[in-house]
Design a protein around this motif. Structure first.
Motif: not given
Ligand code: UDP
Ligand code: MG
Length: 203
Positions: A17-18, A46-48, A93-98
């Protein structure tokens, strides 16, 4: 100033995320548009969520962050739909976080959309991520059946897309209970252009 929404579905993404936000926030052009980043925590265990709450937004002018925490894990399709429903940009815009979808392409997507007077920019993968033999076979069969049933060849399509407000509004108002984002966006028939990209390794 016109706003662009960046929609990021997140399930157990505490490690990315960061990094995702800092990278994206440092490359978007805030002179022409403002940006709202919408992170949807899709029932992470988790801590997301705390990572989303602690993003360093204040130092970044022209950028705002919205966090949405779903009550449980509903799946990526629901997370994208939630993000689009809460978006207020002229385009999203749709985009994955990973970081498998290259964040660096965001400015190029926007430029392509502006220059070509179209509604959708599809990002098309030129390679497949590393996956097991079994997954490859299942994926092949899946896309063959889908192609036979719908006439759409979506094999190299991804959820990494830019869609303008016409498409966002059409999509979020569809009556479907069970959604398939990349299929339905193509199905809407709005004008589009394809852009190639290489899938990265998962962060
Ligand atoms: N994701 C989600 N909910 C889920 C599974 C995934 O929001 O139930 C998010 C995930 O955090 C990532 C994106 O959707 O940002 C793509 O997920 P994943 O990397 O698992 O998919 P793949 O890369 O295998 O297509
Ligand atoms: Mg991934």
């Amino acid at each position: 100033m016109k706003k662009i929404s960046i929609i990021i579905p997140c399930h157990n993404e505490e490690d990315s995320v960061t990094r995702f936000f800092d990278t994206a926030a440092s490359i978007v052009n805030v002179k022409e548009f403002s940006y709202e980043f919408i992170f949807i925590d899709d029932g992470s265990n988790d801590t997301t969520w705390s990572k989303i709450l602690n993003l360093d937004v204040n130092s970044k002018s022209g950028i705002s962050v919205k966090g949405i925490k779903l009550t449980k894990n509903f799946g990526k399709e629901a997370a994208i739909h939630t993000g689009l429903s809460e978006s207020s940009g002229v385009t999203a815009i749709t985009i994955d976080c990973d970081l498998q979808h290259p964040v660096e392409m965001i400015p190029k997507l926007i430029e392509t959309w502006q220059q070509n007077n179209i509604n959708i920019v599809h990002c098309i993968r030129t390679n497949r991520p590393k996956e097991s033999f079994l997954k490859k076979i299942v994926t092949n069969i899946y896309y063959k059946i889908l192609n036979a049933a719908t006439g759409m060849d979506l094999r190299h399509y991804t959820d990494f897309k830019l869609i303008d407000r016409n498409v966002i509004d059409t999509y979020i108002n569809l009556p479907e209970q069970s959604r398939f984002y990349k299929g339905l966006i193509s199905w809407t028939g709005y004008s589009s252009i394809n852009m190639d990209f290489d899938v990265e390794e998962r962060c």
